[in-house]
Scaffold this motif. Structure first.
Motif, mmCIF file in Angstrom:
data_model
loop_
_atom_site.group_PDB
_atom_site.id
_atom_site.type_symbol
_atom_site.label_atom_id
_atom_site.label_comp_id
_atom_site.label_asym_id
_atom_site.label_seq_id
_atom_site.Cartn_x
_atom_site.Cartn_y
_atom_site.Cartn_z
ATOM 1 N N ALA A 1 47.688 81.913 58.720
ATOM 2 C CA ALA A 1 47.369 81.544 57.535
ATOM 3 C C ALA A 1 48.678 81.239 56.259
ATOM 4 O O ALA A 1 48.471 80.179 55.513
ATOM 5 N N TYR A 2 49.683 82.049 56.613
ATOM 6 C CA TYR A 2 50.700 81.525 55.971
ATOM 7 C C TYR A 2 51.530 80.331 56.215
ATOM 8 O O TYR A 2 51.971 79.690 55.311
ATOM 9 N N THR A 3 51.171 80.052 57.562
ATOM 10 C CA THR A 3 51.831 78.828 57.993
ATOM 11 C C THR A 3 51.038 77.693 57.349
ATOM 12 O O THR A 3 51.636 76.727 56.777
ATOM 13 N N GLN A 4 49.653 77.741 57.459
ATOM 14 C CA GLN A 4 48.833 76.915 56.741
ATOM 15 C C GLN A 4 49.119 76.515 55.427
ATOM 16 O O GLN A 4 49.206 75.334 54.557
ATOM 17 N N LEU A 5 49.266 77.872 54.633
ATOM 18 C CA LEU A 5 49.466 77.915 53.134
ATOM 19 C C LEU A 5 50.680 77.111 52.751
ATOM 20 O O LEU A 5 50.901 76.522 51.813
ATOM 21 N N GLU A 6 51.818 77.368 53.698
ATOM 22 C CA GLU A 6 53.015 76.816 53.397
ATOM 23 C C GLU A 6 53.098 75.262 53.470
ATOM 24 O O GLU A 6 53.333 74.421 52.676
ATOM 25 N N ILE A 7 52.262 74.945 54.553
ATOM 26 C CA ILE A 7 52.264 73.380 54.650
ATOM 27 C C ILE A 7 51.498 72.671 53.465
ATOM 28 O O ILE A 7 51.660 71.704 53.074
ATOM 29 N N TYR A 8 50.301 73.454 52.974
ATOM 30 C CA TYR A 8 49.344 72.969 52.206
ATOM 31 C C TYR A 8 50.197 72.843 50.674
ATOM 32 O O TYR A 8 50.003 71.831 49.828
ATOM 33 N N ASP A 9 50.904 73.764 50.551
ATOM 34 C CA ASP A 9 51.851 73.910 49.119
ATOM 35 C C ASP A 9 52.737 72.622 49.142
ATOM 36 O O ASP A 9 53.000 71.923 48.237
ATOM 37 N N GLY A 10 53.325 72.418 50.312
ATOM 38 C CA GLY A 10 54.347 71.269 50.309
ATOM 39 C C GLY A 10 53.659 70.058 50.234
ATOM 40 O O GLY A 10 54.256 69.171 49.511
ATOM 41 N N ARG B 1 63.947 61.625 55.809
ATOM 42 C CA ARG B 1 63.913 60.984 54.453
ATOM 43 C C ARG B 1 62.984 61.962 53.615
ATOM 44 O O ARG B 1 63.334 62.340 52.339
ATOM 45 N N LEU B 2 61.859 62.230 53.903
ATOM 46 C CA LEU B 2 60.817 63.015 53.226
ATOM 47 C C LEU B 2 61.544 64.374 53.039
ATOM 48 O O LEU B 2 61.590 64.939 51.981
ATOM 49 N N ARG B 3 62.098 64.851 54.013
ATOM 50 C CA ARG B 3 62.742 66.098 53.933
ATOM 51 C C ARG B 3 64.058 66.164 52.940
ATOM 52 O O ARG B 3 64.371 67.052 52.258
ATOM 53 N N GLN B 4 64.622 65.061 52.905
ATOM 54 C CA GLN B 4 65.824 65.139 51.951
ATOM 55 C C GLN B 4 65.356 64.915 50.551
ATOM 56 O O GLN B 4 65.882 65.492 49.696
ATOM 57 N N GLU B 5 64.616 63.832 50.507
ATOM 58 C CA GLU B 5 64.185 63.569 49.227
ATOM 59 C C GLU B 5 63.245 64.550 48.373
ATOM 60 O O GLU B 5 63.229 64.895 47.268
ATOM 61 N N LEU B 6 62.300 65.192 49.049
ATOM 62 C CA LEU B 6 61.434 66.032 48.437
ATOM 63 C C LEU B 6 61.640 67.416 48.636
ATOM 64 O O LEU B 6 60.698 68.449 48.462
ATOM 65 N N ALA B 7 62.471 67.758 49.617
ATOM 66 C CA ALA B 7 62.776 69.232 50.098
ATOM 67 C C ALA B 7 61.687 69.917 50.750
ATOM 68 O O ALA B 7 61.362 70.949 50.677
ATOM 69 N N LEU B 8 61.153 69.110 51.825
ATOM 70 C CA LEU B 8 60.149 69.795 52.498
ATOM 71 C C LEU B 8 60.752 70.312 53.876
ATOM 72 O O LEU B 8 61.662 69.969 54.284
ATOM 73 N N THR B 9 59.874 71.052 54.571
ATOM 74 C CA THR B 9 60.161 71.566 55.948
ATOM 75 C C THR B 9 59.622 70.344 56.843
ATOM 76 O O THR B 9 59.009 69.413 56.245
ATOM 77 N N HIS B 10 60.141 70.601 58.000
ATOM 78 C CA HIS B 10 59.495 69.600 58.866
ATOM 79 C C HIS B 10 58.163 69.602 59.276
ATOM 80 O O HIS B 10 57.470 68.423 59.481
ATOM 81 N N LEU B 11 57.477 70.771 59.224
ATOM 82 C CA LEU B 11 56.042 70.821 59.320
ATOM 83 C C LEU B 11 55.307 69.977 58.307
ATOM 84 O O LEU B 11 54.344 69.325 58.397
ATOM 85 N N GLN B 12 55.926 70.270 56.909
ATOM 86 C CA GLN B 12 55.233 69.764 55.911
ATOM 87 C C GLN B 12 55.312 68.174 55.967
ATOM 88 O O GLN B 12 54.507 67.409 55.428
ATOM 89 N N ALA B 13 56.549 67.878 56.244
ATOM 90 C CA ALA B 13 56.799 66.090 56.170
ATOM 91 C C ALA B 13 55.885 65.627 57.380
ATOM 92 O O ALA B 13 55.307 64.503 57.081
ATOM 93 N N ARG C 1 40.613 68.348 48.765
ATOM 94 C CA ARG C 1 40.381 69.082 49.654
ATOM 95 C C ARG C 1 41.318 70.151 50.164
ATOM 96 O O ARG C 1 40.983 71.265 50.588
ATOM 97 N N ILE C 2 42.572 69.548 50.193
ATOM 98 C CA ILE C 2 43.799 70.456 50.488
ATOM 99 C C ILE C 2 43.932 71.336 49.433
ATOM 100 O O ILE C 2 44.213 72.642 49.737
ATOM 101 N N ALA C 3 43.836 71.117 48.054
ATOM 102 C CA ALA C 3 44.003 71.979 46.969
ATOM 103 C C ALA C 3 42.780 73.007 47.196
ATOM 104 O O ALA C 3 42.972 74.510 47.090
ATOM 105 N N HIS C 4 41.511 72.699 47.580
ATOM 106 C CA HIS C 4 40.477 73.647 47.668
ATOM 107 C C HIS C 4 40.641 74.734 48.739
ATOM 108 O O HIS C 4 40.492 75.966 48.817
ATOM 109 N N ARG C 5 41.265 74.254 50.111
ATOM 110 C CA ARG C 5 41.344 74.770 51.292
ATOM 111 C C ARG C 5 42.783 75.867 50.819
ATOM 112 O O ARG C 5 42.537 77.182 51.242
#
Length: 125
Positions: free
Chosen positions: A48-57, A84-96, A111-115
């Motif tokens: 759940a923590y990994t999912q939440l990290e992805i959703y937040d990004g 480029r997404l990782r550099q520009e938006l400071a995302l992790t690889h999973l989020q990008a 839907r993502i915000a609700h989840r």
């Protein structure tokens, strides 16, 4: 009696790489079901923590949708877009990677915000 042993997974098939497509299949599949598509099949339990990290990004990237669209338009291939997404938006690889698989629509963001809210509530218990 012979014993067989499971072969080790190659390094290119790590658990983190296998998590994202299954996770986003669930999000994308829910939009198809909302429009009268197929029945939703729940995904196996993931962290759940990994999912939440992805959703937040992804939700943070939705706030900067114009920049994301510009980065994706300028990128020639998937690897370049992720970098480029990782550099520009400071995302992790999973989020990008997850961001590339999603349509940048308001319905998808909702839907993502609700989840994400459901996950936070479940983790606070």
């Amino acid at each position: 009696m012979t014993m067989t042993y499971a072969q080790p997974m190659p390094t290119r098939y790590t658990r983190a790489r296998l998590t994202v497509p299954a996770l986003w299949r669930q999000v994308v599949r829910s939009s198809a079901a909302a429009t009268g598509g197929e029945k939703i099949v729940p995904e196996p339990d993931r962290s759940a923590y990994t999912q939440l990290e992805i959703y937040d990004g992804v939700l943070a990237a939705f706030e900067r949708r114009d920049e994301v669209a510009a980065v994706l338009g300028a990128a020639g291939d998937r690897e370049t877009a992720v970098r480029r997404l990782r550099q520009e938006l400071a995302l992790t690889h999973l989020q990008a990677t997850a961001l590339l698989d999603l349509p940048l629509t308001t319905e998808c963001r909702d839907r993502i915000a609700h989840r994400a809210a459901e996950l936070r509530t479940a983790l606070e218990r």
